[in-house]
Design a protein around this motif. Sequence first.
Motif, mmCIF file in Angstrom:
data_model
loop_
_atom_site.group_PDB
_atom_site.id
_atom_site.type_symbol
_atom_site.label_atom_id
_atom_site.label_comp_id
_atom_site.label_asym_id
_atom_site.label_seq_id
_atom_site.Cartn_x
_atom_site.Cartn_y
_atom_site.Cartn_z
ATOM 1 N N HIS A 179 -5.352 0.512 6.264
ATOM 2 C CA HIS A 179 -4.884 1.542 7.214
ATOM 3 C C HIS A 179 -5.795 1.737 8.428
ATOM 4 N N LYS A 183 -8.953 -1.020 -4.780
ATOM 5 C CA LYS A 183 -9.369 -0.295 -3.584
ATOM 6 C C LYS A 183 -10.622 0.505 -3.889
ATOM 7 N N ASP A 196 1.457 2.938 3.452
ATOM 8 C CA ASP A 196 0.560 3.985 2.932
ATOM 9 C C ASP A 196 1.363 5.254 2.606
ATOM 10 N N HIS A 255 0.864 -1.185 0.000
ATOM 11 C CA HIS A 255 0.000 0.000 0.000
ATOM 12 C C HIS A 255 0.896 1.228 0.000
ATOM 13 N N HIS A 270 1.590 5.047 -2.521
ATOM 14 C CA HIS A 270 1.120 5.890 -3.630
ATOM 15 C C HIS A 270 2.330 6.539 -4.288
HETATM 16 ZN ZN ZN Z 1 -3.429 5.029 0.782
#
Ligand code: ZN
Length: 476
Positions: free
Chosen positions: A241, A153, A317, A60, A62
């Motif tokens: 998360h 997601k 994340d 996870h 970005h």
């Molecule tokens: Zn995220």
Amino acid sequence: MKRFDTLIKNGLIITAADRYTADIGIRDGRIVALGQEPGEADETIDADGLWVMPGGIDAHCHLDQPLGDGAVMADDFDTGTRSAACGGTTTVIPFAAQFKGQSLRAAVADYHQRSEGKAWVDYAFHMIVTDPTEKVLKEELPALIEEGYSSFKIYLTYDDLKLNDREVLNVLALARREGGMVMVHAENADCIAYLTELLEEQGKTAPYFHAEAHSSIAEREATHRAISLAELIDVPVLIVHVSGPEAIEQIRWAQGRGLRVYGETCPQYLMLTADDLDQPGFDGAMCVCSPPPRDPAAQEAVWQALETGVFQVFSSDHAPFRYDDPKGKKLNGESASFTHIPNGIPGLETRLSILFSEGVIKERIDATRFVALTATNPAKIYGLYPRKGTIAIGSDADITLWDPRARSTVRNQDLHHAVDYTPYEGLELIGRPVLTLCRGTVVSRDGAPAGSPGYGQFLECERPQPARPRGMSKGF
Ligand code: ZN
Ligand code: DUC
Ligand code: ZN
């Protein structure tokens, strides 16, 4: 010709199941031998005194994700995966995000362009589904899952991303039919909007109030709803998360009832609290992420859920925005309300060291659970196992050698992302990755890059076994 390209000798091998001392023989990027004195190699690495673990999988993060509001992520596939490699991670799974109105296939094609020739380590894609039209559900998603994009997601919050319950049901039913893994960002959008309005009316707009607006009750409600909708459809679901006890209780409750509900947490929920958003001036913006970090009791609950198996996945994340940048945290200036601060904090490079030091060294989790949470389980849950996520004959030689005694202090100047801060500045750690190999090639040494951009390969993910329904057919 020698039997192996590389031989890693005398290390303590740790997998999600075992720990034992043995040599690892590598040929053509794969593990081909495990044992004592298996043969000669072109290169021999002495791992005496080191722990030899599967390279991390950050499932996870970005990277270079296009955003609709003018903000720009600091890390692309080059800097993000370089940073990952230096932290001991050999596979990343960022997100190809669909804009509403855009075809999902176009989002995936665009993301391939962004990643092509840039990655230092291997990578797969999750998708973000924001517009589940009939074409997306009936044509694009089934074809994309078949082609190796087997997880996606969905969001229950953020105006430009969120799905309503009916749309969620449609997506879950599709996942059940086609064998995809659904990840859910579980926060109740209306609760957050209501609290935000109230806070803004009172002039409470500083970064700290982000934590109040994103109440743990809103997270709990959305977590329960996601679980209930998945139960209705009879399909597994993974809550990403997770920040504290309210959502954890819902996941534990579901698991106790025999539902295939999985959970993920991240370093920020172990190491930060809402107080980190309460800093002089605008500095709290550095720790604005959703859900927000909570309080010490929440940290303890997150640790417990890691220890007891409520969580299967530990990800970063990583959502990289520079602090001192008009395209980053200061997109709308330093007096902007918390609602207009780009959400996210960096963490790709520090994820493993933090869990190793705070978890393994402090004996909250053992080393086999560390491997399970950071490599083996994500590989299984996202359809990459056993190619990735373990040390076994036939698996890719994705291996990180750890010095379990080395001491270090986190300094942003020593990290390799393109973000101008780390929320963990000054954190003292014990244990660090000293050598990382991806498919048998060294990609980092002593915390510094040793590979090259473009080495990393795109990975097609299989339909994950953990995404299979329990077989209690509801006729979907
Ligand atoms: Zn995220
Ligand atoms: N929250 C998300 O859902 N994604 C990126 C970063 C964040 O804070
Ligand atoms: Zn999210």
